[in-house]
Design a protein around this motif. Structure first.
Motif, PDB file in Angstrom:
ATOM      1  N   HIS A   8      23.181  22.396  19.530  1.00  0.00           N
ATOM      2  CA  HIS A   8      23.597  23.801  19.453  1.00  0.00           C
ATOM      3  C   HIS A   8      25.006  23.915  18.875  1.00  0.00           C
ATOM      4  O   HIS A   8      25.305  24.883  18.162  1.00  0.00           O
ATOM      5  CB  HIS A   8      23.526  24.440  20.835  1.00  0.00           C
ATOM      6  CG  HIS A   8      22.159  24.446  21.429  1.00  0.00           C
ATOM      7  ND1 HIS A   8      21.101  25.061  20.820  1.00  0.00           N
ATOM      8  CD2 HIS A   8      21.664  23.884  22.573  1.00  0.00           C
ATOM      9  CE1 HIS A   8      20.001  24.887  21.553  1.00  0.00           C
ATOM     10  NE2 HIS A   8      20.322  24.184  22.623  1.00  0.00           N
ATOM     11  N   ASN A  62      17.826  30.324  23.171  1.00  0.00           N
ATOM     12  CA  ASN A  62      18.561  29.523  22.183  1.00  0.00           C
ATOM     13  C   ASN A  62      19.113  30.361  21.037  1.00  0.00           C
ATOM     14  O   ASN A  62      19.285  29.878  19.930  1.00  0.00           O
ATOM     15  CB  ASN A  62      17.635  28.443  21.601  1.00  0.00           C
ATOM     16  CG  ASN A  62      17.115  27.496  22.653  1.00  0.00           C
ATOM     17  OD1 ASN A  62      17.879  26.866  23.355  1.00  0.00           O
ATOM     18  ND2 ASN A  62      15.792  27.409  22.768  1.00  0.00           N
ATOM     19  N   ALA A 106      26.714  32.971  25.942  1.00  0.00           N
ATOM     20  CA  ALA A 106      26.377  31.553  25.895  1.00  0.00           C
ATOM     21  C   ALA A 106      26.951  30.826  27.092  1.00  0.00           C
ATOM     22  O   ALA A 106      28.091  31.076  27.506  1.00  0.00           O
ATOM     23  CB  ALA A 106      26.902  30.921  24.600  1.00  0.00           C
ATOM     24  N   CYS A 144      22.289  32.354  24.549  1.00  0.00           N
ATOM     25  CA  CYS A 144      22.190  30.903  24.383  1.00  0.00           C
ATOM     26  C   CYS A 144      22.487  30.284  25.742  1.00  0.00           C
ATOM     27  O   CYS A 144      23.603  29.812  26.012  1.00  0.00           O
ATOM     28  CB  CYS A 144      23.151  30.410  23.312  1.00  0.00           C
ATOM     29  SG  CYS A 144      22.989  28.645  22.932  1.00  0.00           S
TER      30      CYS A 144
END
Length: 808
Positions: free
Chosen positions: A445, A426, A435, A421
C-alpha cells in the motif's frame, strides 16, 4: 472439557459447600443474579448425582437468604438449562438464581414460560401488534429490541433523512459488531431522500469495512437504491416501508408508514403493523419475498450515483403532493468555541505568515480536536478556492470512523467522496481518505502512495507518530500541509513527537485551559493508600509484568477498599480501568453482587458487546463498565462522571487519557470524580505530579505532599490524598537538589527510569536556563548527572568547535 466456572478464583465465590459453590453471573439479567455450580464438571442436571443435586439446592437456599438480606428482591426465578436446544451455552451444570423486582419488566406474567419466545405470557398474549407512534409509542422503541437480537436485518424505506440515520446508527453498528447482515433499500422518488444521507450510508459501509480485519469478524452492510424512472410500465412512484429482523429463534417484520427520519422513528404519528414469523408464517414470508424482489431490482449505491443524484435534486424542485412528508432540515454544524477559534487563527498564521508546512496542535480530550481539523480543512479550501485532497491517518480504526462522521457533518455541502484504507478496505482514491497506520504502512500500500498526492494530511493521536510504521508513511507522504493532533504530546518513551513537525506547536490548550474556560468539567481526585507491595512486581522497560501485576492487585481486599470509596464518592456513570480480562471480570462480578448494573468490555470472547455496552451506559441502563485497554483514547462519553483507576497506569500519558474520558461537559454534570490507588512505586509519583502540574502555574510536588504549599490547580479541581499515601510518596522522592530545575529533573528521571528533556521541563513551568552559570549548557548539566552515554559525552567534549553552545 473445561469450564469457565472452575477457572474463577475462590475469592469470587459467594457461598460454597462440599460439593458445590455459588458465584455471581458475569452477564447478570438482574442485580444479584447468581449461579450455583457443582464442583465436579458434569454437563447437565440429569448427569449429577443425588448428593450433588441436594448440595446445589442447599446452596440455592443459602444464596436466597443472602440476597434477601442484601437486595430485598420481590421474587425469584430459579432455572436450569439442560442441553444446547434448551439454551445451555456452558456445558457445566449451573442453576440460575435470579432475583426479581417489581417494575424490572413491563409485564412479568408467564415467568419461565418465556423460554419459548411468544409463549410465555399467555395472559398478555404477544408483543404489541401495532406501533402507533407519538411520544407515548415511538417506533424506535419497537425496533431497538429487534436490532439487539437480529442476525439479519432488511429495511425498505422509500425516503432516507440524515436525522433518521442519527437515530439508527448505534443500533445498526451494534448489530454489525455482533456479526449481523444489514441491508437497506431506498429510492429517489421525488428527490425527498437527502443526498447527504446517501453519502452517510456510503460512510457506514466504508466504516464497517474499515472495522473488519483478519482478527475482527463483523457483519456486512450494504445499501441499494431504486431509480423510479427506470421502473417498467407506468410505475412512477415508490413509497414502501418495511423492517424485517431475523435471529436465533425469532423473526419479526413491521410494515407501515415509517420512513427513515427522526419524526417517523420518534414523535411522529406513524402506524406500523408487526408480523411475527411463528404466528403468521405466510405473512412473514410474503414480506421477506417482497423485499428480496426489490433488493434484486435496486442498484448498488455508489459515490458516482450519489453525486449525480445530488445535482438532479438541486435542479429539480418538485413540490410534494398532499400527504407526503416534508424533508427534515439538516442541522447546521456547531460554531467553533473560543479555543478552536484561537487554534484556527494560529494555524492560519503558521501557513500565511510563517510559511510553515507542518504544525502540531495540542488540545485536551473533550475540546473537539478532530472537529478543529475539519474546520481547518474548510479554511484551507476557502483560502485556496478549491477542495483539498485530505488524508486522515490514525492507529485505530474506531478513530477513523469517528473522524469520518465529523468530516461528513462539516463538509456536507461539498459532497466530498470518502475513501477507506483500513480493515478489509483498500481505497486510496477519494477527496478524503481515512487510513489506518497498520494498513497504509504495508509495502504494497505504501507503494501506491504517491508523494505530494494529498494537499492536507492529518495525523490523529500523533503521540504514536514516532513509531517506524508512522515514519515510513510520513517520509513518503510529502503533503502540502501536515497537521498533527494530540491531547498528550509527551510520549512515555521520551521520543521526539514535536520534531516531526519542525518543533512547531501552533497551539496548545491542556486540561487546565479547558477547565478554566468551562469547556471541561473540574475533577475531584481521591488517592487511596494502596496496600500492594509493588517491590515484588517485576518492572521492566517502564511496564509492570502483566501476570505478576494481576496476581498482586486482583484481590478482594483491594476491591473492598474501592467499594468503600465508591460509596463515599458516588457517580451515576463510571468507567473502571482494569489490568487484565480476569481482573475486569472479577471487579465486574464483585460490583454486580452489590447491585451495580455493570458489564466488562475487552478484546476477549467473553466481553460484553462493545457498542451495546456503551449505548447502555449512555442510556442509563448500565451504571458502570469495567474496561481493559479499550477506552484510553478516542471514545466520546460526556455522561461519565466517575473514573476508577483500579490498575496502576505506568505512563502519565495514558493516565491523562483515562482521566480525559470523564472531563467532557454534559447537562447536570458538575465535576468528574476520580478514584485512584497510590502505592509504593515511582509511577505513582509521576501521576500525582502530572495532576498538580495542570494549573496555569506549576506546583512543587514535595511542597504539596508535605503540606507546605497547596497545589495551584485549575478552578474547581481538588487533589485529596490519604495521609498515608502522602507519606508514602514523600518517602519515594529523592533528596533535594540545588535548584527547582535540578530537583524536578531528578524526580522525573527517577520516576521514569530515563532523563526528561529540557523542553518537557520548560512546558511544566520550570526554566532550564537557570542552570547557568553553574553549567555551561543543558548537556553539561545532564553530563554532571551521569546521564549521557559514552558517544554523547564524546560529542559534548569535542575540542573548541564542539556543540557546547547549545543552550536549554
Amino acid at each position: 472439557m473445561t469450564s469457565p466456572f472452575l477457572e474463577a478464583p475462590e475469592s469470587a465465590w459467594v457461598a460454597s459447600n462440599a460439593l458445590a459453590f455459588a458465584l455471581r453471573d458475569r452477564f447478570p439479567v438482574s442485580p444479584g443474579h447468581t449461579l450455583v455450580v457443582p464442583r465436579r464438571l458434569v454437563p447437565t442436571w440429569f448427569d449429577a448425582t443425588s448428593e450433588e443435586r441436594a448440595a446445589i439446592f442447599e446452596l440455592v437456599d443459602t444464596v436466597k437468604r443472602h440476597l434477601d438480606a442484601e437486595l430485598h428482591p420481590d421474587g425469584y426465578n430459579i432455572g436450569i438449562n439442560a442441553g444446547e436446544a434448551a439454551g445451555q451455552t456452558v456445558m457445566h451444570l449451573h442453576v440460575h438464581v435470579i432475583p426479581r423486582f417489581r417494575g424490572d419488566v413491563d409485564d412479568p406474567r408467564g415467568g419461565v414460560r418465556h423460554v419459548i419466545p411468544g409463549r410465555g405470557n399467555y395472559l398478555a398474549g404477544r408483543a404489541p401488534p401495532l406501533a402507533t407512534g407519538g411520544a407515548d409509542d415511538p417506533f424506535v422503541r419497537h425496533l431497538a429490541p429487534a436490532f439487539a437480537r437480529a442476525t439479519d436485518v432488511a429495511i425498505l424505506s422509500a425516503f432516507v433523512q440524515e436525522s433518521g440515520l442519527d437515530v439508527l446508527e448505534s443500533h445498526v453498528f451494534a448489530a454489525l459488531g455482533r456479526g449481523a447482515r444489514v441491508r437497506l433499500v431506498t429510492g429517489d422518488y421525488l428527490h425527498v431522500t437527502q443526498a447527504t444521507a446517501l453519502a452517510e450510508l456510503l460512510d457506514w459501509a466504508g466504516g464497517n469495512a474499515a472495522l473488519t480485519g483478519a482478527e475482527c469478524t463483523r457483519g456486512s452492510f450494504e445499501a441499494r437504491v431504486v431509480e423510479v424512472d427506470a421502473l417498467t410500465g407506468k410505475i412512477r412512484s415508490f413509497h414502501p416501508k418495511s423492517w424485517r429482523f431475523e435471529g436465533a429463534g425469532f423473526g419479526a417484520a413491521f410494515v407501515g408508514s415509517s420512513n427513515i427520519s427522526r419524526a417517523a422513528l420518534g414523535p411522529g404519528i406513524e402506524w406500523n403493523l408487526r408480523v411475527d414469523r411463528h404466528r403468521d408464517p405466510d405473512a412473514y414470508r410474503a414480506v421477506a419475498c417482497a423485499f428480496e424482489r426489490w433488493w434484486s431490482r435496486a442498484r448498488p449505491l455508489t459515490a458516482d450515483w450519489v453525486e449525480s443524484y445530488a445535482r438532479r435534486a438541486r435542479q429539480v424542485a418538485v413540490g410534494l403532493p398532499p400527504g407526503e412528508e416534508d424533508a427534515e432540515p439538516i442541522d447546521p454544524p456547531p460554531p467553533p468555541h473560543r479555543i478552536q477559534r484561537e487554534a484556527l487563527a494560529a494555524l492560519q498564521r503558521s501557513r500565511a505568515e510563517e510559511g510553515r508546512r507542518r504544525a502540531l496542535v495540542v488540545l485536551a480530550t473533550g475540546l473537539g480536536i478532530t472537529y478543529l481539523a475539519a474546520l481547518d480543512v474548510e479554511a484551507w479550501a476557502e483560502h485556496h478556492g478549491r477542495r483539498p485532497r485530505v488524508l486522515v491517518l490514525a492507529h485505530r480504526e474506531e478513530l477513523l470512523v469517528q473522524a469520518a462522521r465529523t468530516f461528513r457533518r462539516l463538509l456536507r455541502d461539498l459532497t466530498a467522496r470518502f475513501g477507506w484504507c483500513a480493515g478489509s478496505a483498500n481505497e486510496l482514491d477519494g477527496d478524503v481518505v481515512f487510513a489506518s497506520v497498520q494498513k497504509l504502512s504495508r509495502p504494497e500500500h505504501l507503494a501506491r502512495l504517491a508523494p505530494g498526492s494529498f494537499d492536507y494530511a492529518i495525523v490523529d493521536e500523533v503521540h504514536h507518530g514516532t513509531a517506524p510504521s508512522y515514519r515510513s508513511i510520513l517520509d513518503r507522504l510529502d503533503p502540502g500541509f501536515l497537521l498533527g493532533l494530540t491531547a498528550t504530546p509527551e510520549r512515555a518513551d521520551g521520543a521526539d513527537v514535536a520534531g516531526l513537525f519542525d518543533d512547531h506547536v501552533a497551539y496548545r490548550a491542556d486540561i487546565g485551559a479547558g477547565i478554566e474556560r468551562s469547556l471541561l468539567v473540574p475533577f475531584a481526585y481521591f488517592g487511596l493508600r494502596d496496600e500492594t507491595d509493588y517491590r515484588a512486581v517485576t518492572f521492566h522497560n517502564r511496564r509492570f509484568d502483566p501476570g505478576a501485576l494481576e496476581k498482586a492487585i486482583d484481590t478482594d481486599r483491594r476491591l473492598e477498599q474501592m467499594w468503600r470509596a465508591w460509596q463515599e464518592h458516588p457517580g451515576e456513570r463510571t468507567l473502571v480501568f482494569c489490568c487484565s480480562i480476569r481482573h475486569a471480570h472479577h471487579a465486574c462480578d464483585f460490583l454486580a453482587a452489590r447491585g451495580v448494573r455493570i458489564a466488562a468490555v475487552h478484546s476477549g470472547p467473553e466481553s460484553a458487546p462493545r457498542e451495546e455496552a456503551l449505548a447502555d451506559l449512555v442510556a442509563g441502563k448500565l451504571d458502570a463498565l469495567c474496561a481493559v485497554d479499550l477506552f484510553n483514547e478516542g471514545i466520546d462519553l460526556p455522561n461519565v462522571d466517575r473514573v476508577v483507576m483500579l490498575r496502576p497506569t505506568e505512563s502519565p500519558v495514558v493516565f491523562l487519557q483515562q482521566l480525559g474520558r470523564g472531563l467532557r461537559v454534559a447537562d447536570g454534570k458538575a465535576r468528574l470524580t476520580v478514584l485512584d490507588f497510590v502505592g509504593n512505586h515511582r509511577v505513582f509519583i509521576d501521576r500525582v505530579r502530572t495532576l498538580v502540574s495542570l494549573g496555569s502555574e506549576p506546583s512543587d510536588l514535595r511542597d504539596f505532599l508535605g503540606g507546605i504549599r497547596a497545589a495551584r490547580l485549575p478552578p474547581g479541581c481538588t487533589v485529596d490524598l490519604d495521609l498515608e499515601a502522602k507519606d508514602l510518596l514523600l518517602s519515594l522522592l529523592p533528596a533535594r537538589g540545588k535548584s527547582e530545575v535540578e530537583r524536578a529533573y531528578r524526580d522525573l528521571r527517577d520516576a521514569r527510569g530515563e532523563r526528561p528533556t529540557a523542553g518537557e521541563l520548560f512546558r511544566m513551568g520550570y526554566r532550564p536556563a537557570t542552570l547557568r552559570p553553574a553549567h555551561q549548557g543543558w548537556f553539561d548539566f545532564v553530563a554532571s548527572e551521569g546521564d549521557l552515554s559514552p558517544p554523547e559525552l564524546q560529542v559534548l567534549r569535542f575540542p573548541a568547535d564542539r556543540e557546547n553552545d547549545v543552550r536549554a
